[in-house]
Design an enzyme around this catalytic site. Structure first.
Site, PDB file in Angstrom:
ATOM      1  CD  GLU A  81     -11.803  -6.388  -1.726  1.00 39.10           C
ATOM      2  OE1 GLU A  81     -10.687  -5.849  -1.867  1.00 39.10           O
ATOM      3  OE2 GLU A  81     -12.730  -5.871  -1.073  1.00 39.10           O
ATOM      4  CG  HIS A  99      -2.062  -0.995   1.054  1.00 39.32           C
ATOM      5  ND1 HIS A  99      -3.078  -0.821   0.145  1.00 39.32           N
ATOM      6  CD2 HIS A  99      -2.308  -2.175   1.664  1.00 39.32           C
ATOM      7  CE1 HIS A  99      -3.920  -1.845   0.218  1.00 39.32           C
ATOM      8  NE2 HIS A  99      -3.468  -2.685   1.122  1.00 39.32           N
ATOM      9  CG  ASP A 137      -6.965  -6.955  -1.149  1.00 41.23           C
ATOM     10  OD1 ASP A 137      -5.727  -6.864  -0.995  1.00 41.23           O
ATOM     11  OD2 ASP A 137      -7.771  -6.329  -0.452  1.00 41.23           O
ATOM     12  CB  CYS A 160     -10.837  -0.007  -8.960  1.00 37.55           C
ATOM     13  SG  CYS A 160     -11.455  -1.138  -7.716  1.00 37.55           S
TER      14      CYS A 160
END
Length: 593
Positions: free
Chosen positions: A452, A207, A476, A523
């Site tokens: 996900e 992240h 994910d 996304c």
């Protein structure tokens, strides 16, 4: 934030280091070496009934500190023998200290006997043991007091969750150098002040890396061979694409990289000319390109890049770096600014996607720490367990919908009953707001789900009956499908979104959405990679959402494509079982464009 000072003479000869390039761009600037600042350590009495819980909290934090040292040890093994051996000796000493009965029993006895919180117990233990070492006449043993403080600092950082640093007084144009930076650290960086950053730990799909790309900050992670030797003020060249860092570059190297910066700036100017042009293939297939936002300030960058709306607002920024939960009004005002700045383009807001371990302070004693946060009480599971948290957020989103088109995206959905539960809570919030005559969106926002987890992709037909759109979170989805922690350097090389299993789950999701006639987008990071976007368009995806800085290159690639040819190549790729063959077929297609 604290600047590290390092002993020894300056190393002024040109040195090269290689890490993981996670955010493209070249930066030249002075190093600013930082470490997390603890600030004031809390100290308070605890009730006798809370002692066992405090002991568990301490042990978990000591374990997390040990794990961090373990990461550094694995990195140290790749260093040249002399430097690696020295670093391993130091890390082994720290690990041994954390694992020692003297530390564990010493801290636990303080918690039990004095009924004090774990932070205060650790600080007290550090003070006493460091004083014992410092009083010794042997210079070597006396110097171990510094090691005691370092071990205590690592545990306290875990206990206080103050692993973030504040960048309030850094020199303009500097390159931040740190052992590790969290996504919250990165979110605090101002790209107009900070030129880029380098860390010892971290992976390409962490992240922190995603945040760096979102901000357009050049970044290199995993630079274990060089970070320990860099001092504040050293001149650095950082190449965030090649993963290269050069310390004390000579005149020829500086001139070479300045020419590369000029060439990159020319390319950026060419890409900016695409802003007003549609993302349309040569055979007239239209693809909608939207932006992912981690922070409200990115909406302006997204507009300048030509984004046709916001495909994902990560609302975690509202909850970062604070001990309490944001109010409804605070969330509403932040989201309203994003919606208004989008000027009529749709904005998709994802409800909070963190776990109880991130909100422990705010949620008090209601959430216990899980053994594996990635598989535990997080995202929609946490929101449904704590309905007040979800109600507040839904109310803020509904109110923001009065200022422009808004959609609600639910993370980590695995069964249709979770969607129905959210809709019931949403209906309750709508009734409350209407009773109070508070303006909300009309019509009400569509509700969609993140695909996900593999179970969601396999059950996409049932989820499609309960939702109005899908958004595939490829980061994910890849992690859960391949059982790989993308932030773990030991297995980061196995993280592959082009794995046939991942691609088939994506195709299952697209087919289910098409059968139901609902929108489906990607996304995740795949959408912002021109190479991967080529395949996604061939698989039938017509909506892609990405960091704003990725948008021009993806648009350029789409305008080079023949959609029908991409679809044929995608079908060939989906018939493959070998990831290497998948990669080769995709690259062969791209090279022929």
């Amino acid at each position: 934030m604290k600047t590290k000072t390092k002993a020894g003479p300056p190393l002024t000869s040109q040195r090269f280091g290689h890490g993981i390039g996670v955010s493209a761009g070249i930066a030249i600037g002075a190093a600013h070496v930082v470490e997390p600042a603890l600030g004031a350590v809390p100290e308070y009495r605890i009730a006798s009934g809370q002692i066992d819980k405090e002991l568990v909290r301490f042990r978990a934090s000591a374990q997390a500190a040990r794990a961090q040292i373990g990461k550094l040890r694995r990195k140290a093994r790749d260093l040249p023998s002399e430097a690696g051996d020295d670093l391993l000796l130091l890390l082994d000493a720290h690990r041994g200290m954390i694992e020692s009965e003297r530390l564990i029993q010493g801290v636990e006895n303080r918690i039990r006997e004095r009924a004090i919180n774990a932070e205060a117990a650790v600080q007290d233990w550090v003070h006493d043991l460091a004083a014992t070492f410092a009083a010794m006449t042997d210079p070597y043993l006396a110097a171990r007091a510094e090691d005691v403080h370092e071990v205590g600092r690592r545990i306290l950082l875990q206990l206080t969750d103050r692993k973030h640093v504040a960048f309030t007084s850094v020199p303009p144009g500097c390159i931040v150098v740190a052992e590790e930076l969290s996504p919250a650290d990165t979110a605090l960086m101002d790209p107009s002040v900070i030129a880029g950053f380098v860390t010892t730990l971290g992976g390409a799909d962490s992240h922190t890396a995603i945040m760096a790309r979102s901000l357009g900050l050049p970044a290199v992670l995993g630079l274990v061979d060089m970070v320990p030797t860099i001092r504040s003020g050293d001149q650095i060249i950082l190449d965030g694409e090649a993963g290269e860092v050069i310390v004390h570059p000579d005149a020829q190297t500086l001139a070479d990289y300045r020419r590369r910066i000029e060439a990159r700036q020319r390319l950026e100017r060419q890409l900016r000319r695409l802003r007003g042009m549609p993302a349309i293939t040569r055979d007239k297939i239209r693809v909608t390109l939207q932006a992912n936002l981690d922070l409200p300030r990115e909406v302006e960058v997204a507009r300048r890049a030509g984004a046709e709306g916001v495909g994902l607002v990560r609302t975690e920024f509202l909850f970062m770096n604070r001990p309490d939960l944001p109010s409804e009004d605070e969330q509403y005002n932040a989201l309203r600014r994003i919606v208004e700045a989008s000027q009529g383009y749709p904005v998709t807001v994802r409800t909070i996607d963190v776990g109880g371990e991130k909100l422990a302070t705010s949620l008090g004693d209601r959430i216990a720490a899980g053994a594996n946060p990635a598989l535990g009480l997080r995202a929609i599971r946490l929101a449904l367990r704590e309905p007040a948290l979800l109600e507040t957020q839904l109310a803020a989103i509904l109110r923001a919908g009065a200022h422009g088109p808004v959609r609600i995206l639910l993370p980590m959905i695995s069964v249709a009953s979770e969607i129905r539960a959210v809709r019931r809570i949403m209906a309750k919030v709508v009734r409350r707001l209407r009773r109070r005559q508070i303006a909300i969106g009309d019509p009400l926002p569509e509700v969609g789900v993140m695909i996900e987890v593999p179970g969601a992709a396999l059950a996409a037909d049932s989820l499609a009956r309960e939702s109005e759109f899908f958004a595939i979170g490829t980061n994910d989805l890849t992690m859960y499908t391949l059982a790989i922690d993308r932030g773990d350097e030991q297995v980061a090389d196995l993280y592959d979104p082009l794995h046939p299993g991942v691609l088939r789950l994506i195709q299952l999701t697209v087919d289910a959405a098409n059968r139901r006639g609902i929108d489906v987008s990607v996304c995740g990071e795949m959408a912002g990679n021109p190479r991967h976007a080529t395949l996604l368009v061939g698989m039938g995806l017509r909506q892609l959402s990405m960091t704003p800085n990725s948008l021009p290159r993806v648009k350029q690639r789409i305008r080079q494509l023949d959609g029908a040819a991409a679809a044929r190549r995608a079908q060939t790729i989906l018939d493959q079982y070998d990831p290497e063959r998948v990669s080769a077929l995709l690259d062969e297609f791209i090279e022929a464009l």
